[in-house]
Design a protein around this motif. Structure first.
Motif, PDB file in Angstrom:
ATOM      1  N   ASP A 164       0.751  -1.266  -0.031  1.00  0.00           N
ATOM      2  CA  ASP A 164      -0.116  -0.084   0.209  1.00  0.00           C
ATOM      3  C   ASP A 164       0.833   1.415   0.428  1.00  0.00           C
ATOM      4  N   PRO A 165       0.593   2.481  -0.353  1.00  0.00           N
ATOM      5  CA  PRO A 165       1.051   3.718  -1.296  1.00  0.00           C
ATOM      6  C   PRO A 165       1.766   3.769   0.469  1.00  0.00           C
ATOM      7  N   GLU A 166       1.604   4.046   1.229  1.00  0.00           N
ATOM      8  CA  GLU A 166       2.299   4.216   2.821  1.00  0.00           C
ATOM      9  C   GLU A 166       3.944   3.345   2.890  1.00  0.00           C
ATOM     10  N   THR A 167       3.221   2.488   2.545  1.00  0.00           N
ATOM     11  CA  THR A 167       4.380   0.995   3.315  1.00  0.00           C
ATOM     12  C   THR A 167       5.590   1.433   2.315  1.00  0.00           C
ATOM     13  N   ALA A 168       4.650   0.982   0.869  1.00  0.00           N
ATOM     14  CA  ALA A 168       5.870   1.405  -0.314  1.00  0.00           C
ATOM     15  C   ALA A 168       6.678   3.044   0.395  1.00  0.00           C
ATOM     16  N   ALA A 169       6.561   3.924   0.327  1.00  0.00           N
ATOM     17  CA  ALA A 169       6.570   5.342   0.645  1.00  0.00           C
ATOM     18  C   ALA A 169       7.803   4.798   1.060  1.00  0.00           C
ATOM     19  N   ALA A 170       7.324   3.981   2.547  1.00  0.00           N
ATOM     20  CA  ALA A 170       8.542   3.935   3.402  1.00  0.00           C
ATOM     21  C   ALA A 170       9.257   2.802   2.978  1.00  0.00           C
ATOM     22  N   SER A 171       9.276   2.037   2.749  1.00  0.00           N
ATOM     23  CA  SER A 171      10.745   1.263   2.093  1.00  0.00           C
ATOM     24  C   SER A 171      11.549   1.862   1.039  1.00  0.00           C
ATOM     25  N   ALA A 172      12.499   0.488   0.966  1.00  0.00           N
ATOM     26  CA  ALA A 172      13.717   0.458   0.119  1.00  0.00           C
ATOM     27  C   ALA A 172      13.769   0.879  -1.300  1.00  0.00           C
ATOM     28  N   GLY A 173      11.987   0.583  -1.108  1.00  0.00           N
ATOM     29  CA  GLY A 173      11.693   1.356  -2.988  1.00  0.00           C
ATOM     30  C   GLY A 173      12.316   2.501  -3.396  1.00  0.00           C
ATOM     31  N   VAL A 174      12.127   3.288  -2.666  1.00  0.00           N
ATOM     32  CA  VAL A 174      12.649   5.001  -2.919  1.00  0.00           C
ATOM     33  C   VAL A 174      14.231   5.314  -3.018  1.00  0.00           C
ATOM     34  N   ARG A 175      15.180   4.359  -2.325  1.00  0.00           N
ATOM     35  CA  ARG A 175      16.237   4.282  -3.087  1.00  0.00           C
ATOM     36  C   ARG A 175      16.756   3.577  -3.625  1.00  0.00           C
ATOM     37  N   PHE A 214       8.231  -6.624 -22.728  1.00  0.00           N
ATOM     38  CA  PHE A 214       7.597  -6.864 -23.046  1.00  0.00           C
ATOM     39  C   PHE A 214       6.997  -6.902 -21.073  1.00  0.00           C
ATOM     40  N   HIS A 215       7.321  -8.406 -20.962  1.00  0.00           N
ATOM     41  CA  HIS A 215       6.928  -8.729 -20.446  1.00  0.00           C
ATOM     42  C   HIS A 215       6.728  -8.103 -18.481  1.00  0.00           C
ATOM     43  N   GLY A 216       7.911  -7.786 -18.588  1.00  0.00           N
ATOM     44  CA  GLY A 216       8.944  -6.853 -17.188  1.00  0.00           C
ATOM     45  C   GLY A 216       7.725  -5.753 -17.394  1.00  0.00           C
ATOM     46  N   PHE A 217       7.268  -5.419 -18.507  1.00  0.00           N
ATOM     47  CA  PHE A 217       6.286  -3.835 -17.935  1.00  0.00           C
ATOM     48  C   PHE A 217       4.829  -3.898 -17.712  1.00  0.00           C
ATOM     49  N   VAL A 218       4.240  -4.984 -18.528  1.00  0.00           N
ATOM     50  CA  VAL A 218       3.296  -5.268 -18.105  1.00  0.00           C
ATOM     51  C   VAL A 218       3.064  -5.973 -16.362  1.00  0.00           C
ATOM     52  N   SER A 219       4.116  -6.598 -16.315  1.00  0.00           N
ATOM     53  CA  SER A 219       3.950  -7.343 -15.008  1.00  0.00           C
ATOM     54  C   SER A 219       4.214  -6.095 -14.003  1.00  0.00           C
ATOM     55  N   LEU A 220       4.497  -4.828 -14.268  1.00  0.00           N
ATOM     56  CA  LEU A 220       5.295  -4.155 -12.941  1.00  0.00           C
ATOM     57  C   LEU A 220       3.802  -3.037 -12.500  1.00  0.00           C
ATOM     58  N   GLU A 221       3.423  -2.659 -14.261  1.00  0.00           N
ATOM     59  CA  GLU A 221       2.478  -1.721 -14.356  1.00  0.00           C
ATOM     60  C   GLU A 221       0.860  -2.870 -13.481  1.00  0.00           C
ATOM     61  N   THR A 222       0.865  -3.843 -13.714  1.00  0.00           N
ATOM     62  CA  THR A 222      -0.259  -4.606 -13.248  1.00  0.00           C
ATOM     63  C   THR A 222       0.223  -4.611 -11.678  1.00  0.00           C
ATOM     64  N   THR A 223       1.270  -3.961 -10.357  1.00  0.00           N
ATOM     65  CA  THR A 223       1.573  -4.153  -9.676  1.00  0.00           C
ATOM     66  C   THR A 223       1.977  -3.506  -8.799  1.00  0.00           C
ATOM     67  N   GLY A 224       1.112  -2.696 -10.670  1.00  0.00           N
ATOM     68  CA  GLY A 224       1.518  -1.047  -9.205  1.00  0.00           C
ATOM     69  C   GLY A 224       3.254  -0.063  -9.304  1.00  0.00           C
ATOM     70  N   GLY A 225       3.648  -0.906 -10.053  1.00  0.00           N
ATOM     71  CA  GLY A 225       5.309  -0.233 -10.073  1.00  0.00           C
ATOM     72  C   GLY A 225       5.273   1.304 -10.393  1.00  0.00           C
ATOM     73  N   PHE A 226       4.224   1.838 -11.195  1.00  0.00           N
ATOM     74  CA  PHE A 226       4.388   2.941 -11.523  1.00  0.00           C
ATOM     75  C   PHE A 226       3.603   3.752 -11.427  1.00  0.00           C
ATOM     76  N   ARG A 227       2.830   3.347 -10.489  1.00  0.00           N
ATOM     77  CA  ARG A 227       2.034   4.290  -9.294  1.00  0.00           C
ATOM     78  C   ARG A 227       2.508   5.825  -8.899  1.00  0.00           C
ATOM     79  N   HIS A 228       4.056   5.796  -8.765  1.00  0.00           N
ATOM     80  CA  HIS A 228       4.806   6.974  -7.967  1.00  0.00           C
ATOM     81  C   HIS A 228       5.432   7.706  -8.712  1.00  0.00           C
TER      82      HIS A 228
END
Lengths: 189, 189
Positions: A108-119, B149-163
Motif C-alpha cells: 500500500d502507498p504509505e508502506t511503499a513510500a517508507a520502504s527501500a523502494g525509494v532508494r 514486454f513482460h516486465g513492463f506489463v508485470s510492473l504496471e499491473t502490480t502498481g510499480g508505476f504509480r509513484h
DNA sequence: GGTAGTAGCCTAGCCACGTTAGGCAAACCA
DNA sequence: TGGTTTGCCTAACGTGGCTAGGCTACTACC
C-alpha cells in the motif's frame, strides 16, 4: 515451557530463508511455527497475520537489494554503473528467489513510500545521469530499464529461456549492451 | 439431482474468468464448485487436481493470446509489426490479468512444447525478420523483447508505476520507440 | 525478596480448502 | 427393459489461517 525466543525480526528472516528454499507460496504460518518448535497460534502474538508476514519479507528484501545495489554502484558511472546495477539485481534475484518473489507483492502507498523502494528509484535515476536524459525521457528510460531487468529475471526463473540452447548469461550480457546503446542514443519523441 | 452439465472446457473457462475477476491466487476448486452449484468433490471427476486446472487455464490463455497476436500481426512488418505485437500483448494482459498470471506458471517441457507457446516464439522471430538479425543476436533480441514486454506489463499491473505522474501509456509508447531503435541498430558483440 | 504485571506460549475450536473413497441415480444403449 | 456408464453426492481426513481464553516465566518495583 522454555521460551523459544521468537521475535518479529527472527520470524521475518526465517520466513525469507524458507521462501528462498521452498518458494514464497509455500511459506505458511504453520510451517514457520514448526521451524521455531512452536504452535501456530503463538506466532500471532508477533505478527498480525500471514499477509503482514509477507509484507515484512518484502520490505526486508527491498532493503537488502538496495544495499547490494548501492555497494555495486559505488564509484562507477556510465555503462559501468548500468552493468553493475543490473548484475547486482539479477544476482540477488537468483540467489534469493523467494525474497525476490515477495518483493513483487503490491504494497500500500504509505508502506511503499517508507520502504527501500525509494532508494531504488533514486539509484536508478542516478545511473541515467551518465546518459544525460531529461524528463520525461528519463522516467520512460527508468521504466524501460526496470521492465527489462525484472522481465528477464522473471522469465529466467520461471524457465522461459529453457527452450533455446543459448545460455541466459550470454543473452543477459548482450541485452545490457543493447540497453546501453539505446540509452546512449535515446530516440527523439 | 439434475446434472449441472460440467465439462472440462466449461470448468477451464469459468476458472479463467474467475481469475480475471478475483485474481489467480483466489481461484480455488471450492469457489469453482460453488459457481457451478456443485460440491467440491464432484469436480475431481473432470480435473485431476487444482494444479491441473491451473495448467489448463494457462494453456487456454496462451492460445487466446497467440490468436490475438497473430491477428494483430497480419499484414504488418518492421516497427509496425513490433508495435502491433506489443500492444496486443499488453492489451491482453490488462484485460485478462488472471489469465496472464496463469500463463506464468512453470509448464513441464512436454506440455510447453505442445502449447501455443511455440506459436509465440515463431511470431516473435517473425517480427525480427524486419530487422535482419542473425544468430545468436536474434535469440538475444527475442529474449530482450519478451523481457521488456513482460516486465513492463508485470510492473504496471502490480502498481510499480504509480509513484510517478507520467502515464504508463506514454512510457509504453516511448519504450517501443526505444526497442525499435535498438533492434534497428543492434550493437556489435 | 516478595509480588504485581506483562510478555510468551499453550490448548481448544472454528472455518476454508484439497483430495480420496465409496454410493446412488440419471442418462444412454442394446 | 435391463445393464452400463456417467455425473453427482456424502463422508471423511489432512492442512492451513485465525480467534479466544488460559497458564507460566520473566521483569520491575516496592
Amino acid at each position: 515451557m522454555a521460551r523459544a525466543g521468537v521475535t518479529v525480526e527472527r520470524l521475518t528472516l526465517a520466513a525469507a530463508e524458507l521462501a528462498d528454499e521452498i518458494g514464497m507460496a509455500n511459506v505458511t504460518v504453520a510451517a514457520l511455527a514448526r521451524h521455531f518448535g512452536v504452535k501456530d497460534a503463538s506466532l500471532y502474538f508477533h505478527i498480525r497475520n500471514g499477509q503482514d508476514l509477507r509484507v515484512r519479507v518484502a520490505l526486508l528484501a527491498l532493503g537488502e537489494l538496495a544495499d547490494r545495489v548501492a555497494a555495486a554502484l559505488a564509484g562507477r558511472a556510465g555503462k559501468d554503473a548500468l552493468v553493475a546495477f543490473a548484475n547486482a539485481y539479477r544476482d540477488y534475484a537468483r540467489r534469493h528467489p523467494g525474497r525476490y518473489a515477495a518483493m513483487q507483492i503490491d504494497l500500500d502507498p504509505e508502506t511503499a513510500a517508507a520502504s527501500a523502494g525509494v532508494r531504488h528509484a533514486e539509484m536508478t535515476r542516478a545511473i541515467l545521469r551518465g546518459y544525460r536524459l531529461s524528463e520525461p525521457d528519463q522516467t520512460d528510460a527508468v521504466r524501460m530499464m526496470h521492465s527489462t531487468f525484472h522481465g528477464f529475471v522473471s522469465l529466467e526463473t520461471t524457465g522461459g529461456f529453457r527452450h533455446t540452447p543459448r545460455t541466459a548469461d550470454d543473452s543477459w550480457s548482450r541485452t545490457l549492451d543493447a540497453l546501453d546503446a539505446v540509452l546512449s542514443n535515446w530516440p527523439p519523441a
